[in-house]
Design a protein around this motif. Structure first.
Motif, PDB file in Angstrom:
ATOM      1  N   ARG A  78      11.905   7.159  -7.456  1.00 52.65           N
ATOM      2  CA  ARG A  78      11.181   6.261  -6.547  1.00 52.65           C
ATOM      3  C   ARG A  78      12.077   5.114  -6.089  1.00 52.65           C
ATOM      4  O   ARG A  78      13.057   4.774  -6.742  1.00 52.65           O
ATOM      5  N   PHE A  79      11.705   4.509  -4.963  1.00 57.42           N
ATOM      6  CA  PHE A  79      12.348   3.265  -4.525  1.00 57.42           C
ATOM      7  C   PHE A  79      11.352   2.128  -4.722  1.00 57.42           C
ATOM      8  O   PHE A  79      10.175   2.367  -5.010  1.00 57.42           O
ATOM      9  N   PHE A  80      11.808   0.891  -4.520  1.00 57.49           N
ATOM     10  CA  PHE A  80      11.010  -0.274  -4.921  1.00 57.49           C
ATOM     11  C   PHE A  80      11.237  -1.402  -3.919  1.00 57.49           C
ATOM     12  O   PHE A  80      12.388  -1.713  -3.590  1.00 57.49           O
ATOM     13  N   TYR A  81      10.154  -1.978  -3.394  1.00 54.61           N
ATOM     14  CA  TYR A  81      10.269  -3.144  -2.500  1.00 54.61           C
ATOM     15  C   TYR A  81       9.313  -4.235  -2.955  1.00 54.61           C
ATOM     16  O   TYR A  81       8.215  -3.935  -3.447  1.00 54.61           O
ATOM     17  N   TYR A  82       9.713  -5.492  -2.770  1.00 50.66           N
ATOM     18  CA  TYR A  82       8.818  -6.585  -3.139  1.00 50.66           C
ATOM     19  C   TYR A  82       9.166  -7.845  -2.355  1.00 50.66           C
ATOM     20  O   TYR A  82      10.263  -7.969  -1.791  1.00 50.66           O
ATOM     21  N   ALA A  83       8.196  -8.766  -2.328  1.00 49.07           N
ATOM     22  CA  ALA A  83       8.412 -10.073  -1.685  1.00 49.07           C
ATOM     23  C   ALA A  83       7.407 -11.056  -2.270  1.00 49.07           C
ATOM     24  O   ALA A  83       6.412 -10.647  -2.878  1.00 49.07           O
ATOM     25  N   ALA A 105       5.729  -2.670  -4.279  1.00 44.39           N
ATOM     26  CA  ALA A 105       5.307  -1.266  -4.244  1.00 44.39           C
ATOM     27  C   ALA A 105       6.487  -0.383  -4.606  1.00 44.39           C
ATOM     28  O   ALA A 105       7.634  -0.684  -4.256  1.00 44.39           O
ATOM     29  N   THR A 106       6.196   0.683  -5.324  1.00 44.25           N
ATOM     30  CA  THR A 106       7.211   1.687  -5.620  1.00 44.25           C
ATOM     31  C   THR A 106       6.653   3.040  -5.200  1.00 44.25           C
ATOM     32  O   THR A 106       5.497   3.353  -5.484  1.00 44.25           O
ATOM     33  N   LEU A 107       7.457   3.807  -4.473  1.00 43.65           N
ATOM     34  CA  LEU A 107       6.973   5.057  -3.872  1.00 43.65           C
ATOM     35  C   LEU A 107       8.052   6.129  -3.965  1.00 43.65           C
ATOM     36  O   LEU A 107       9.241   5.816  -4.156  1.00 43.65           O
ATOM     37  N   PRO A 108       7.663   7.404  -3.789  1.00 43.57           N
ATOM     38  CA  PRO A 108       8.663   8.480  -3.856  1.00 43.57           C
ATOM     39  C   PRO A 108       9.725   8.337  -2.768  1.00 43.57           C
ATOM     40  O   PRO A 108       9.425   7.905  -1.646  1.00 43.57           O
ATOM     41  N   LYS A 109      10.941   8.734  -3.105  1.00 42.83           N
ATOM     42  CA  LYS A 109      12.054   8.548  -2.170  1.00 42.83           C
ATOM     43  C   LYS A 109      11.861   9.302  -0.854  1.00 42.83           C
ATOM     44  O   LYS A 109      12.448   8.925   0.159  1.00 42.83           O
ATOM     45  N   ALA A 110      11.013  10.333  -0.863  1.00 46.41           N
ATOM     46  CA  ALA A 110      10.765  11.064   0.389  1.00 46.41           C
ATOM     47  C   ALA A 110      10.182  10.128   1.448  1.00 46.41           C
ATOM     48  O   ALA A 110      10.333  10.352   2.647  1.00 46.41           O
ATOM     49  N   GLN A 111       9.507   9.060   0.998  1.00 41.59           N
ATOM     50  CA  GLN A 111       8.878   8.139   1.955  1.00 41.59           C
ATOM     51  C   GLN A 111       9.822   7.010   2.379  1.00 41.59           C
ATOM     52  O   GLN A 111       9.442   6.141   3.160  1.00 41.59           O
ATOM     53  N   LEU A 112      11.043   7.019   1.845  1.00 41.96           N
ATOM     54  CA  LEU A 112      11.954   5.895   2.096  1.00 41.96           C
ATOM     55  C   LEU A 112      12.344   5.723   3.570  1.00 41.96           C
ATOM     56  O   LEU A 112      12.297   4.596   4.082  1.00 41.96           O
ATOM     57  N   PRO A 113      12.718   6.795   4.286  1.00 36.69           N
ATOM     58  CA  PRO A 113      13.154   6.579   5.677  1.00 36.69           C
ATOM     59  C   PRO A 113      12.092   5.851   6.502  1.00 36.69           C
ATOM     60  O   PRO A 113      12.401   4.895   7.223  1.00 36.69           O
ATOM     61  N   ALA A 114      10.827   6.263   6.368  1.00 33.18           N
ATOM     62  CA  ALA A 114       9.756   5.615   7.137  1.00 33.18           C
ATOM     63  C   ALA A 114       9.583   4.168   6.680  1.00 33.18           C
ATOM     64  O   ALA A 114       9.391   3.259   7.497  1.00 33.18           O
ATOM     65  N   PHE A 115       9.676   3.926   5.368  1.00 34.97           N
ATOM     66  CA  PHE A 115       9.475   2.586   4.811  1.00 34.97           C
ATOM     67  C   PHE A 115      10.585   1.642   5.267  1.00 34.97           C
ATOM     68  O   PHE A 115      10.346   0.500   5.661  1.00 34.97           O
ATOM     69  N   LYS A 116      11.812   2.178   5.250  1.00 42.28           N
ATOM     70  CA  LYS A 116      12.988   1.355   5.534  1.00 42.28           C
ATOM     71  C   LYS A 116      13.040   0.874   6.985  1.00 42.28           C
ATOM     72  O   LYS A 116      13.678  -0.136   7.288  1.00 42.28           O
ATOM     73  N   ALA A 117      12.347   1.596   7.861  1.00 40.31           N
ATOM     74  CA  ALA A 117      12.384   1.236   9.284  1.00 40.31           C
ATOM     75  C   ALA A 117      11.861  -0.187   9.477  1.00 40.31           C
ATOM     76  O   ALA A 117      12.371  -0.936  10.309  1.00 40.31           O
ATOM     77  N   ASP A 118      10.842  -0.574   8.692  1.00 39.01           N
ATOM     78  CA  ASP A 118      10.309  -1.942   8.748  1.00 39.01           C
ATOM     79  C   ASP A 118       9.682  -2.242   7.378  1.00 39.01           C
ATOM     80  O   ASP A 118       8.467  -2.105   7.197  1.00 39.01           O
TER      81      ASP A 118
END
Ligand code: FAD
Length: 421
Positions: free
Chosen positions: A183-188, A224-237
């Motif tokens: 998974r990847f991980f983003y926070y603020a 949030a932490t989600l499967p890496k398959a969702q990373l490209p869409a997440f990383k866009a914004d």
């Protein structure tokens, strides 16, 4: 000739805690920190200190200062597909709470306490540059100050509390065992988010996890932490994706209506790392020994606990000129006994697998019974080990709870602390 009883690299949570505890036992300590800035702090953190750290924080005498800095006594509302499980009274014999306090406050606070402790030579702005090994034992440490002046420190015991990348471990040949994180991980951090009465919230699913942790000064960390398959869409914004992900959760927070007070931070690859916690003449503490998926918020507690275990295993031996390497073996055994189960379970979930039957059973039982919920939170707070949490009698009790509430015709038992779906 020995310059200090104990030489510690890393003036963060683990290193400061160990230095203070050693010094209070009457030992002399060199505490080496490469940053010269007394206000330096760790940026990669979501600031949830688990309840298992409370006894160490109390022993260090830091709880009052943490609360005076606005530290929030943390309690968790956990959502799973069986509904909300609200943390109530702690299970008997387990710590009542941990703390949420941002590292911008915690790190300078703990460092100032360490620097003011008699017996500690505090060496900010000194980078460790190498270890001296004699007859197979770590026997000295070389440090360099901001002017490039080198100094050799020799201790009875040397300690690497220098974080996940641990140069000390590398110099000592203690290589990390790595397991992947799927998974990847983003926070603020946000101001103006519903503080939920000071209670943290976590939404736990098989795919991923979201959470909100209220900290001091009305600031809440959302992640949030989600499967890496969702990373490209997440990383866009990432900011919009974080808001969208959390808003879609049951009673999820509305980040768009709050003020973001720091950058959106993320990382895409953070494998779990474990190193042997000791070798002759040297111990590793905190992240240097074990650095697992941050979504479980265990790193600071493990850092504080490992510091206490090392001091318990070795201080008396150093004072009495006994066999330090025996003491180090005892420390390594304790570290494994206390943390190997947690580390294994965290690494296993990080592979992106589905929940196992025992996990589903424990979560459903916790959603239906306050005593089961208390045990779940003791495990999540890391004061209960995996083998106790998932012991056959515990699983049998959980199964009985689930069967009783599902099939006995009765309604699930409701309690202010436990709501069912
Ligand atoms: C995204 C993210 C979120 C996290 N969220 C949480 C959370 O909610 N709760 C939680 O408990 N944990 C969390 N963690 C983990 C937590 O940040 C760490 O576990 C914790 O900081 C470990 O403390 P430590 O003292 O072992 O190491 P660190 O805090 O990494 O400190 C290491 C110290 O060593 C010093 N150092 C390094 N090399 C040298 C050298 N050569 N010479 C001198 N000094 C040196 C560094 O300057 C630093 O001060 C998170 C981690 C990440 C990445």
């Amino acid at each position: 000739m020995v310059t200090h009883d104990v030489v510690i690299v890393g003036g963060s949570v683990a290193g400061c805690a160990a230095a203070m505890l050693f010094a209070r036992e009457g030992l002399t300590v060199a505490l080496v920190e490469r940053s010269p800035d007394p206000d330096a702090y760790k940026r990669l953190c979501t600031h949830y200190i688990q309840a298992s750290a409370l006894p160490v924080l109390e022993r260090l005498g830091l709880t009052r200062a943490i609360e005076a800095s606005g530290g929030v006594r943390n309690r968790l509302d956990l959502h799973t597909r069986w509904g909300w499980i609200r943390e109530g009274e702690a299970a008997p014999g387990h710590p009542t709470h941990g703390y949420n306090l941002r590292r911008i406050r915690l790190d300078p606070l703990i460092r100032a306490h360490a620097a003011a402790t008699p017996g500690i030579e505090w060496l900010p702005g000194h980078a460790a540059t190498g270890l001296g090994i004699e007859d197979g034992r770590v026997a000295s440490l070389t440090v360099r100050d901001g002017q490039g002046v080198e100094r050799i420190l020799r201790g009875h015991l040397h300690v690497g509390a220098d974080g996940r990348a641990s140069p000390v471990a590398r110099w000592a040949g203690l290589t990390a065992r790595e397991t992947p994180n799927a998974r990847f991980f983003y926070y603020a951090a946000y101001r103006g988010l519903d503080p939920n009465g000071g209670r943290s919230r976590m939404w736990m699913g098989e795919e991923g996890i979201g959470y909100t942790f209220p900290n001091e000064d009305g600031i809440t960390v959302a992640a949030a932490t989600l499967p890496k398959a969702q990373l490209p869409a997440f990383k866009a914004d990432p900011e919009a994706a974080l808001a969208r992900t959390l808003a879609a959760l049951p009673e999820g927070p509305n980040l768009a209506a709050a003020e973001r007070v720091g950058p959106v931070m993320g990382f895409v690859d953070m494998p779990n790392l474990r190193r042997p916690p000791a070798r002759p003449g040297l111990a590793l503490l905190g992240d240097a020994a074990l650095s697992v998926d941050p979504v479980w918020g265990t790193g600071c507690a493990f850092a504080l606990q490992s510091a206490a275990w090392l001091v318990e295993a070795s201080a008396e031996t150093i004072l009495s000129h006994g066999s330090i390497d025996h003491a180090l073996k005892a420390y390594a055994r304790r570290h494994r006994r206390e943390l190997a189960g947690h580390a294994w379970h965290i690494a296993s979930y990080a592979r992106g697998r589905r929940w196992w039957l025992p996990e589903r059973l424990m979560l459903e039982a916790a959603a239906r019974d306050p005593a089961q919920a208390a045990r779940l939170f003791a495990y999540a707070g890391r004061s209960l080990g995996l083998t106790d949490f998932l012991s056959p009698p515990a699983l049998a009790r959980a199964a009985a709870t689930v069967l009783r509430t599902r099939f006995a015709g009765g309604r699930p038992r409701l309690d202010p602390r436990v709501e069912t779906a």
